[in-house]
Design a protein around this motif. Structure first.
Motif, PDB file in Angstrom:
ATOM      1  N   PHE A 297      21.801  41.810  81.777  1.00 35.46           N
ATOM      2  CA  PHE A 297      20.966  42.226  80.655  1.00 35.46           C
ATOM      3  C   PHE A 297      20.662  43.722  80.748  1.00 35.46           C
ATOM      4  O   PHE A 297      20.672  44.434  79.737  1.00 35.46           O
ATOM      5  CB  PHE A 297      19.644  41.438  80.648  1.00 35.46           C
ATOM      6  N   ASN A 298      20.369  44.210  81.968  1.00 37.83           N
ATOM      7  CA  ASN A 298      20.106  45.640  82.123  1.00 37.83           C
ATOM      8  C   ASN A 298      21.308  46.466  81.694  1.00 37.83           C
ATOM      9  O   ASN A 298      21.175  47.529  81.081  1.00 37.83           O
ATOM     10  CB  ASN A 298      19.754  45.941  83.586  1.00 37.83           C
ATOM     11  N   GLY A 299      22.521  45.962  82.047  1.00 41.12           N
ATOM     12  CA  GLY A 299      23.735  46.670  81.641  1.00 41.12           C
ATOM     13  C   GLY A 299      23.864  46.738  80.135  1.00 41.12           C
ATOM     14  O   GLY A 299      24.215  47.777  79.570  1.00 41.12           O
ATOM     15  N   THR A 371      27.428  43.988  83.399  1.00 42.09           N
ATOM     16  CA  THR A 371      27.015  44.831  84.523  1.00 42.09           C
ATOM     17  C   THR A 371      28.136  45.781  84.901  1.00 42.09           C
ATOM     18  O   THR A 371      27.927  46.969  85.149  1.00 42.09           O
ATOM     19  CB  THR A 371      26.643  43.945  85.717  1.00 42.09           C
ATOM     20  N   ALA A 372      29.370  45.239  84.942  1.00 35.72           N
ATOM     21  CA  ALA A 372      30.528  46.075  85.267  1.00 35.72           C
ATOM     22  C   ALA A 372      30.742  47.148  84.210  1.00 35.72           C
ATOM     23  O   ALA A 372      31.022  48.312  84.517  1.00 35.72           O
ATOM     24  CB  ALA A 372      31.770  45.199  85.397  1.00 35.72           C
ATOM     25  N   LYS A 373      30.597  46.770  82.945  1.00 36.71           N
ATOM     26  CA  LYS A 373      30.810  47.741  81.862  1.00 36.71           C
ATOM     27  C   LYS A 373      29.799  48.861  81.938  1.00 36.71           C
ATOM     28  O   LYS A 373      30.128  50.026  81.718  1.00 36.71           O
ATOM     29  CB  LYS A 373      30.733  47.024  80.515  1.00 36.71           C
ATOM     30  N   ALA A 374      28.532  48.515  82.273  1.00 37.13           N
ATOM     31  CA  ALA A 374      27.500  49.538  82.356  1.00 37.13           C
ATOM     32  C   ALA A 374      27.783  50.537  83.467  1.00 37.13           C
ATOM     33  O   ALA A 374      27.389  51.695  83.379  1.00 37.13           O
ATOM     34  CB  ALA A 374      26.136  48.888  82.580  1.00 37.13           C
ATOM     35  N   LYS A 375      28.482  50.110  84.545  1.00 34.47           N
ATOM     36  CA  LYS A 375      28.833  51.013  85.647  1.00 34.47           C
ATOM     37  C   LYS A 375      30.248  51.557  85.509  1.00 34.47           C
ATOM     38  O   LYS A 375      30.767  52.193  86.417  1.00 34.47           O
ATOM     39  CB  LYS A 375      28.687  50.285  86.985  1.00 34.47           C
ATOM     40  N   SER A 376      30.922  51.272  84.348  1.00 35.83           N
ATOM     41  CA  SER A 376      32.302  51.722  84.109  1.00 35.83           C
ATOM     42  C   SER A 376      33.249  51.215  85.191  1.00 35.83           C
ATOM     43  O   SER A 376      34.125  51.942  85.664  1.00 35.83           O
ATOM     44  CB  SER A 376      32.351  53.251  84.025  1.00 35.83           C
ATOM     45  N   ILE A 377      33.028  49.969  85.593  1.00 38.56           N
ATOM     46  CA  ILE A 377      33.873  49.348  86.620  1.00 38.56           C
ATOM     47  C   ILE A 377      34.843  48.391  85.945  1.00 38.56           C
ATOM     48  O   ILE A 377      34.444  47.566  85.125  1.00 38.56           O
ATOM     49  CB  ILE A 377      33.013  48.598  87.647  1.00 38.56           C
ATOM     50  N   GLU A 378      36.111  48.486  86.253  1.00 33.12           N
ATOM     51  CA  GLU A 378      37.110  47.561  85.729  1.00 33.12           C
ATOM     52  C   GLU A 378      36.969  46.207  86.436  1.00 33.12           C
ATOM     53  O   GLU A 378      36.872  46.159  87.667  1.00 33.12           O
ATOM     54  CB  GLU A 378      38.523  48.099  85.951  1.00 33.12           C
TER      55      GLU A 378
END
Length: 504
Positions: A297-299, A371-378
């Protein structure tokens, strides 16, 4: 702080903190945030029926939004002012404000606000006796609400349509919308029931704690009674030498009874300690497993804020869909965890079954997608496999969620996390790999040992309690599997979980 109090219906405290925020924002150049604070404070005054104060704040925020050409803010401001005028009985002013707000919101495709404002327009026309116009706005609000799944607005619009048609003696339509109202009212009430069940569970656990305290008090009382009896017997022995032998036998008998009672009480206390420890572990597991969805949710909120700043409406719509999916995943996870916890009888439940391994992995991947998208992680969002494993679904899901959560937590922006499945001998092997910070060699040997509460922080300060990998190892053993770790500091880690294949 103001939003927290407002969300808990303490609007007076919400207004207090928001007014403090307004004074601080007046010293900055962030006029859009100032306008939002003014408008939200005005809405708080509206909810406590201080309409003049609400209009005063709406006037200032409206001027800022118009000057900045911030259409979404302008629309909300106009609509909120219309709601106030409607409460004051100024229907012409309310109609003008609401109509302009609805036109802007339709261009922006903001159905949530449109439904609220159209329902209020219908109320205005009903008061004037213009039933056809009221019907038009109610049907429009209902269509928007049904398209976006806004249950409360569907419920309210259906009830007003039923009452409208009933007043026009169109009883068939009135009955149809009354049924629709009842369906959505019951659905919303069911969600409230689930929350109440969680509250009852908490009360039950508090009751168990109180029972344990009461038992300890009874034990202490029993010890005091025993000491008093011994002192009394000793005094009698000193005073009556002739009865020494008899009193001695009585003392031995009393000691035996006390010992037997202590053993019973000790056994009961040990059982309570065991049950309490298991219960505490369940709460720890539930808390730890909820970190992922809450972080998700935070992401999403971070991505929404970024889209608002960039004015990307298409991305905002996409974020809305993500929020709905995240809410559904979180609701499903809560149901599973609560059902699982309530089924335990002093030990962790182990109910193995044959299941496709992808059916366990994919829900976990969805939980951490944002969460991954918010940290730009694939990260993979879906894996396929035809391997059937024989495992307990809940504990295995906890294994996957913890490994993915750790991988994302310790991987910096621009990195990657992957989940792959393969077969080795009689095992299905799940590989969770990342390009994160890695694990020092001296920590690998004690990686799965939990010694009290310890806090670890991820690449963006994400907080943990050091419980996850301990649970992973415990649950891997529970499912008759094994786990291996490969890691190089600065280059990432790879966790491999071996789970037994189902017998064909």
């Amino acid at each position: 702080m103001g939003a927290i109090y407002a969300n808990n219906n303490d609007h007076r405290k919400g207004i207090k903190y928001r007014r403090q925020a307004i004074e601080i924002l007046r010293q900055t150049k962030d006029s859009i945030t100032l306008a939002a604070a003014l408008m939200n404070t005005g809405y708080g005054y509206y909810l406590i029926e201080k309409y003049d104060s609400a209009l005063y704040l709406y006037e200032e925020s409206g001027e800022i939004y118009s000057k900045k050409n911030f259409e979404i803010g302008k629309a909300y401001n106009l609509g909120n002012a219309g709601l106030v005028y409607a409460k004051q009985g100024k229907t012409l002013e309310a109609e003008e404000q609401l109509t302009e707000a609805i036109e802007i919101l339709k261009e922006l495709e903001d159905s949530y606000a449109i439904t609220e404002f159209e329902i209020e327009m219908a109320n205005i026309y009903e008061q004037r006796g213009e039933k056809q116009k009221a019907e038009k706005y109610l049907l429009g609000a209902l269509a928007y609400a049904q398209e976006d799944g806004l249950k409360e607005r569907i419920r309210d619009a259906s009830l007003q349509l039923s009452e409208l048609y009933s007043s026009e003696q169109e009883f068939e339509k009135a009955y149809e919308y009354l049924q629709n109202y009842l369906v959505y009212r019951d659905s919303i009430n069911n969600e409230e029931t689930i929350r109440k069940m969680a509250d009852l569970r908490t009360e039950f656990e508090v009751g168990q704690k109180q029972a344990e305290v009461d038992l300890l008090e009874e034990e202490a009382f029993a010890h005091r009674v025993l000491l008093w009896s011994g002192a009394l017997i000793g005094g009698l022995l000193l005073g009556v030498i002739v009865l020494l032998h008899r009193f001695y036998l009585m003392k031995v008998r009393t000691a035996r009874i006390a010992k037997a009672r202590r053993q019973v009480i000790q056994g009961q206390r040990d059982e309570l300690d065991h049950l309490n420890a298991t219960k505490d572990r369940f709460f720890s597991i539930i808390s730890h497993d909820l970190r992922g969805p809450v972080s998700n949710f935070n992401g999403v909120t971070y991505l929404i804020q970024r889209s608002i700043e960039e004015g990307d409406q298409e991305e905002l719509k996409s974020m809305g869909i993500m929020l709905e999916e995240s809410a559904q995943d979180l609701s499903s996870l809560l149901d599973n965890l609560l059902d699982w916890a309530m089924s335990q009888q002093g030990t962790f439940p182990y109910k193995p079954q044959s299941i496709n391994i992808a059916e366990i992995c994919n829900p976990a991947l969805r939980v951490f997608k944002n969460t991954a998208k918010a940290k730009s992680i694939e990260i993979d969002d879906h894996v396929t496999s035809d391997l059937q494993v024989y495992v307990d679904v809940n504990s295995t899901s906890t294994i996957i969620r913890n490994l993915l959560n750790n991988a994302l937590k310790f991987t910096a922006e621009g990195g990657s996390v992957s989940l792959n499945i393969e077969m080795q001998e009689k095992f299905a092997v799940i590989h969770v790999s990342d390009t994160g910070i890695g694990i020092p060699q001296d920590k690998l040997e004690r990686l799965f040992v939990f010694k009290g509460v310890k806090t670890s922080y991820g690449t963006q300060g994400e907080k943990g309690v050091g419980l996850g990998l301990n649970l992973v190892k415990e649950f891997v053993d529970l499912n008759k599997g094994k786990i291996k770790v490969e890691s190089e500091e600065g280059k990432g880690s790879r966790f491999s979980v071996f789970l037994p294949l189902a017998k064909s």
